[in-house]
Motif scaffolding. Structure first.
Motif, PDB file in Angstrom:
ATOM      1  N   THR A  95      24.073 -77.876  -7.193  1.00 18.36           N
ATOM      2  CA  THR A  95      23.450 -76.690  -8.478  1.00 18.36           C
ATOM      3  C   THR A  95      23.549 -75.555  -8.952  1.00 18.36           C
ATOM      4  O   THR A  95      22.354 -75.676  -9.667  1.00 18.36           O
ATOM      5  CB  THR A  95      23.266 -75.147  -6.652  1.00 18.36           C
ATOM      6  OG1 THR A  95      23.888 -74.963  -5.956  1.00 18.36           O
ATOM      7  CG2 THR A  95      22.405 -76.495  -5.546  1.00 18.36           C
ATOM      8  N   ALA A  96      24.721 -76.294  -9.741  1.00 15.80           N
ATOM      9  CA  ALA A  96      25.026 -75.212 -10.681  1.00 15.80           C
ATOM     10  C   ALA A  96      25.148 -76.018 -11.884  1.00 15.80           C
ATOM     11  O   ALA A  96      25.239 -75.436 -12.891  1.00 15.80           O
ATOM     12  CB  ALA A  96      26.648 -75.136 -10.486  1.00 15.80           C
ATOM     13  N   GLN A  97      24.385 -77.453 -11.922  1.00 18.58           N
ATOM     14  CA  GLN A  97      24.320 -78.021 -12.872  1.00 18.58           C
ATOM     15  C   GLN A  97      22.564 -77.773 -13.185  1.00 18.58           C
ATOM     16  O   GLN A  97      22.192 -78.211 -14.508  1.00 18.58           O
ATOM     17  CB  GLN A  97      23.972 -79.507 -12.785  1.00 18.58           C
ATOM     18  CG  GLN A  97      25.701 -80.386 -12.473  1.00 18.58           C
ATOM     19  CD  GLN A  97      24.933 -81.743 -12.604  1.00 18.58           C
ATOM     20  OE1 GLN A  97      24.710 -82.142 -13.120  1.00 18.58           O
ATOM     21  NE2 GLN A  97      26.399 -81.916 -11.797  1.00 18.58           N
ATOM     22  N   ARG A  98      21.750 -76.925 -12.849  1.00 15.81           N
ATOM     23  CA  ARG A  98      20.182 -76.603 -12.600  1.00 15.81           C
ATOM     24  C   ARG A  98      20.507 -75.615 -14.066  1.00 15.81           C
ATOM     25  O   ARG A  98      20.852 -74.682 -14.299  1.00 15.81           O
ATOM     26  CB  ARG A  98      19.307 -76.234 -11.470  1.00 15.81           C
ATOM     27  CG  ARG A  98      19.774 -77.499 -10.021  1.00 15.81           C
ATOM     28  CD  ARG A  98      18.843 -77.162  -8.681  1.00 15.81           C
ATOM     29  NE  ARG A  98      19.054 -77.466  -7.716  1.00 15.81           N
ATOM     30  CZ  ARG A  98      19.391 -76.818  -6.481  1.00 15.81           C
ATOM     31  NH1 ARG A  98      18.209 -75.869  -6.254  1.00 15.81           N
ATOM     32  NH2 ARG A  98      19.254 -78.088  -5.473  1.00 15.81           N
ATOM     33  N   SER A  99      18.773 -75.770 -13.832  1.00 13.04           N
ATOM     34  CA  SER A  99      18.479 -74.221 -14.651  1.00 13.04           C
ATOM     35  C   SER A  99      17.096 -73.612 -14.015  1.00 13.04           C
ATOM     36  O   SER A  99      16.441 -74.202 -12.825  1.00 13.04           O
ATOM     37  CB  SER A  99      17.897 -74.893 -15.818  1.00 13.04           C
ATOM     38  OG  SER A  99      17.042 -75.950 -16.096  1.00 13.04           O
ATOM     39  N   ASP A 100      16.845 -72.338 -14.620  1.00 13.27           N
ATOM     40  CA  ASP A 100      15.843 -72.352 -14.069  1.00 13.27           C
ATOM     41  C   ASP A 100      13.783 -73.331 -13.989  1.00 13.27           C
ATOM     42  O   ASP A 100      14.845 -73.157 -15.798  1.00 13.27           O
ATOM     43  CB  ASP A 100      14.838 -70.885 -14.493  1.00 13.27           C
ATOM     44  CG  ASP A 100      16.354 -69.492 -13.882  1.00 13.27           C
ATOM     45  OD1 ASP A 100      16.763 -69.446 -13.133  1.00 13.27           O
ATOM     46  OD2 ASP A 100      15.864 -68.274 -14.486  1.00 13.27           O
ATOM     47  N   LYS A 101      12.800 -73.274 -13.581  1.00 16.64           N
ATOM     48  CA  LYS A 101      12.322 -73.724 -13.546  1.00 16.64           C
ATOM     49  C   LYS A 101      10.760 -72.815 -14.355  1.00 16.64           C
ATOM     50  O   LYS A 101       9.771 -73.953 -15.052  1.00 16.64           O
ATOM     51  CB  LYS A 101      11.524 -75.290 -12.577  1.00 16.64           C
ATOM     52  CG  LYS A 101      12.161 -76.179 -12.559  1.00 16.64           C
ATOM     53  CD  LYS A 101      11.780 -76.683 -10.989  1.00 16.64           C
ATOM     54  CE  LYS A 101      12.035 -78.133 -10.833  1.00 16.64           C
ATOM     55  NZ  LYS A 101      11.778 -78.824  -9.732  1.00 16.64           N
ATOM     56  N   SER A 102      11.269 -71.828 -14.313  1.00 15.43           N
ATOM     57  CA  SER A 102       9.920 -71.184 -14.708  1.00 15.43           C
ATOM     58  C   SER A 102      10.730 -69.611 -15.035  1.00 15.43           C
ATOM     59  O   SER A 102      11.344 -69.657 -14.865  1.00 15.43           O
ATOM     60  CB  SER A 102       8.895 -70.826 -13.459  1.00 15.43           C
ATOM     61  OG  SER A 102       9.699 -70.074 -12.885  1.00 15.43           O
ATOM     62  N   GLY A 103      10.184 -68.810 -16.109  1.00 14.13           N
ATOM     63  CA  GLY A 103      10.026 -67.545 -16.219  1.00 14.13           C
ATOM     64  C   GLY A 103      10.611 -67.726 -17.634  1.00 14.13           C
ATOM     65  O   GLY A 103      10.630 -68.649 -18.131  1.00 14.13           O
ATOM     66  N   ALA A 104      11.779 -66.097 -18.074  1.00 14.69           N
ATOM     67  CA  ALA A 104      11.507 -66.174 -18.982  1.00 14.69           C
ATOM     68  C   ALA A 104      13.049 -66.896 -19.785  1.00 14.69           C
ATOM     69  O   ALA A 104      13.251 -67.905 -20.482  1.00 14.69           O
ATOM     70  CB  ALA A 104      12.429 -64.407 -19.200  1.00 14.69           C
ATOM     71  N   MET A 105      13.838 -67.150 -18.172  1.00 18.73           N
ATOM     72  CA  MET A 105      15.466 -68.231 -18.591  1.00 18.73           C
ATOM     73  C   MET A 105      14.795 -69.573 -18.098  1.00 18.73           C
ATOM     74  O   MET A 105      15.542 -70.600 -17.907  1.00 18.73           O
ATOM     75  CB  MET A 105      15.813 -67.716 -17.625  1.00 18.73           C
ATOM     76  CG  MET A 105      16.786 -66.113 -17.876  1.00 18.73           C
ATOM     77  SD  MET A 105      16.470 -65.680 -19.736  1.00 18.73           S
ATOM     78  CE  MET A 105      18.619 -66.378 -18.986  1.00 18.73           C
ATOM     79  N   ALA A 106      13.072 -70.179 -17.786  1.00 15.97           N
ATOM     80  CA  ALA A 106      12.920 -71.259 -18.214  1.00 15.97           C
ATOM     81  C   ALA A 106      14.519 -72.083 -18.949  1.00 15.97           C
ATOM     82  O   ALA A 106      13.949 -72.199 -20.373  1.00 15.97           O
ATOM     83  CB  ALA A 106      11.930 -71.924 -17.832  1.00 15.97           C
ATOM     84  N   GLY A 107      14.870 -73.568 -18.384  1.00 11.36           N
ATOM     85  CA  GLY A 107      14.979 -74.484 -18.662  1.00 11.36           C
ATOM     86  C   GLY A 107      16.759 -73.605 -19.547  1.00 11.36           C
ATOM     87  O   GLY A 107      17.191 -74.889 -20.622  1.00 11.36           O
ATOM     88  N   ILE A 108      17.333 -72.382 -19.728  1.00 11.09           N
ATOM     89  CA  ILE A 108      18.329 -72.529 -20.077  1.00 11.09           C
ATOM     90  C   ILE A 108      19.264 -72.363 -18.490  1.00 11.09           C
ATOM     91  O   ILE A 108      19.311 -72.616 -17.519  1.00 11.09           O
ATOM     92  CB  ILE A 108      18.910 -70.742 -20.166  1.00 11.09           C
ATOM     93  CG1 ILE A 108      17.919 -70.484 -21.246  1.00 11.09           C
ATOM     94  CG2 ILE A 108      20.224 -70.220 -19.994  1.00 11.09           C
ATOM     95  CD1 ILE A 108      17.461 -69.213 -21.399  1.00 11.09           C
TER      96      ILE A 108
END
Length: 554
Positions: A202-215
């Motif tokens: 899960t630590a490899q992921r990033s947000d899918k939505s919101g202001a931090m999406a893709g980070i």
């Protein structure tokens, strides 16, 4: 090594060689890796094969002990938000994730490595806690040596992410071991870190939505990224171990459970990962000399893609023989064992109980709350009561098992007042009734009463706890010691009489005469034995802890 053992070892080698990524291991390289491990191990009668491990015999001290207490304590207790925090904080939208945003910030900027940095264990007093656990009645003590979060809780030479280098800057296992030995309790360690490889995906992921999406979250950081940070010089990949492709369906939270046995598309660990886990665990055994090891794994760690677990098991047993002047005193717990494997180690059932008298000694591990400390359990009074713990203990012991009970520890190293009160009540009951628990064996049947017909079946590692009919005064469990039979009755009958159908006159279960019945810690009792049952009249004065009344019949 006999022909069967040789064939089994070759099969394991071939399985590992075929399972590991082709760019890392050929069949020959896999074989060489496994063969090279043998140079690191203690000499002794046990070899790293199932045939050899079937020579194991559970030590009498453990069969007699029946009850242990566990400190399932590490950096995931620092947030005081419950189990699997280090994984859940990276699951967008989850309860842990939302809490983490509020308390610490976004996991791309404040990851689990930073939670470790916050953990100081500033009020931890292992001697005081172990002294309490012994007074409560524990006959052995377990400490968590590492969890799926991959932080070693000792001064590990092989894992720079350890509790002496970071976080509390303390040798947690060393402190627990010293306290256990001071109070004469066999010391055990629980080892969970084999699964960090997939658990931390899960630590490899990033947000899918919101202001931090893709980070990206911090699970892919490397040593080079730490310049100027508090963790400069440390490699986050030594903690997260995420420099690998994701498992199949990694975004599906339930997939991890289906892949726990390293099947169903789980990303298979590399040679380096397996070798490092092996070295860490061998050091733990050699440095702290635990008599008990609990593996939070299906069968053994990294089994069946590696025989690391078999190597560790053989080493653990051989070291125990060496320490104890030729006598094996070691215990090793594993989960979801087949009949053959239960001859090689002690079967552990998580949060559940067997529904039969087991032919081999086994263990339940459970907790009065969550595995990691959760302040919500305290605020909402979610803890198991002393009554439930004692009923559970009696049920398990009647079926040839032991109970390992976790008492959640706060991040600061203390336990709360509700936990203390529960322990004190358990201590008060044990102070009177312990003779029906320690040094006993199962009777011909484990008990009687309406709850038996509604017992819930085991599921995977166990997990049938609390799913059956609740115990009441018509339910009881039996234990024996020599010619003495104990009937542990789960409540005080309204009519003041205990009816034991299994002891009726002429019953084949007990053909001998019954000359005496007494209340443990109390007076001798009047009784009548007829064709239907043994009827025992209880005294007029009901004891304070009458939810588990013990009759001593001889």
């Amino acid at each position: 090594m006999n022909k069967k053992s040789t064939m089994h070892r070759r099969a394991l080698i071939q399985q590992l060689a075929l399972s590991l990524p082709v760019y890392l291991l050929s069949k020959q390289a896999g074989a060489a890796f496994l063969e090279s491990l043998g140079e690191q191990f203690a000499k002794g009668p046990f070899k790293a094969t199932w045939d050899s491990l079937q020579g194991y015999k559970v030590p009498d001290w453990y069969r007699n002990a029946k009850f242990g207490i566990w400190a399932h304590w590490g950096p995931q207790c620092e947030p005081e938000h419950g189990d699997w925090y280090a994984r859940g904080m990276y699951e967008e939208g989850s309860d842990h994730y939302k809490y983490h945003l509020q308390k610490y910030g976004h996991p791309s900027k404040f990851g689990f490595k930073d939670v470790i940095h916050q953990w100081k264990a500033e009020q931890w007093d292992p001697e005081q806690l172990v002294a309490l656990y012994k007074r409560v009645g524990a006959k052995y003590f377990f400490a968590m040596a590492n969890h799926h979060d991959n932080l070693d809780l000792w001064n590990s030479r092989h894992q720079p992410w350890n509790s002496v280098n970071v976080g509390p800057k303390k040798d947690i296992i060393g402190g627990w071991a010293k306290a256990a030995r001071k109070h004469g309790l066999p010391f055990g360690v629980s080892v969970h870190a084999a699964h960090a490889w997939t658990w931390f995906e899960t630590a490899q992921r990033s947000d899918k939505s919101g202001a931090m999406a893709g980070i990206p979250y911090d699970g892919k950081l490397t040593k080079a990224d730490g310049k100027g940070a508090w963790w400069e010089g440390l490699d986050p990949q030594a903690l997260y171990a995420q420099n690998h492709p994701l498992s199949e369906n990694s975004r599906n939270g339930s997939a991890l459970h289906r892949q726990w046995h390293w099947g169903n598309g789980a990303a298979v660990p590399t040679k380096e990962y397996c070798d490092k886990f092996l070295k860490r665990t061998l050091e733990l055994i050699d440095k702290y000399e635990p008599e008990l090891i609990y593996f939070d794994d299906t069968v053994l760690p990294l089994y069946p893609v590696s025989d690391v677990g078999l190597q560790i098991a053989a080493h653990h047993y051989n070291q125990s023989i060496k320490r104890n002047k030729g006598k094996l005193q070691a215990v090793l717990n594993g989960k979801i064992l087949d009949e053959m494997q239960r001859k090689c180690m002690v079967w552990d059932i998580e949060r559940g109980q067997s529904n039969v008298i087991e032919p081999f000694t086994w263990q339940t591990d459970t907790c009065i709350g969550g595995w990691h400390y959760d302040k919500r359990a305290y605020e909402n009074k979610w803890y198991k009561s002393a009554k439930i713990v004692i009923h559970t203990l009696a049920d398990i012991v009647s079926k040839n098992g032991n109970l390992l009970l976790n008492i959640p520890v706060k991040g600061n190293g203390t336990i709360d007042d509700q936990e203390t009160a529960i322990l004190e009540e358990i201590a008060a009951w044990m102070n009177i009734n312990a003779e029906c628990i320690y040094d006993t064996r199962p009777w011909k049947i484990y008990g009687e009463g309406p709850a038996i017909s509604e017992a819930a079946p085991l599921s995977a590692q166990g997990f049938n706890e609390g799913k059956g009919k609740r115990f009441g005064p018509a339910d009881m469990r039996f234990t024996v010691k020599g010619d003495t039979l104990y009937a542990i009755v789960f409540g005080w009958p309204d009519n003041g009489k205990v009816t034991i159908k299994s002891l009726s006159e002429g019953n084949a279960l007990r053909t001998a005469a019954i000359n005496k019945a007494e209340l443990v810690g109390g007076p001798e009792l009047r009784f009548q034995r007829n064709r239907d049952a043994l009827e025992v009249t209880l005294p007029d004065n009901r004891p304070a802890l009458s939810y588990a009344v013990v009759l001593k019949i001889s």
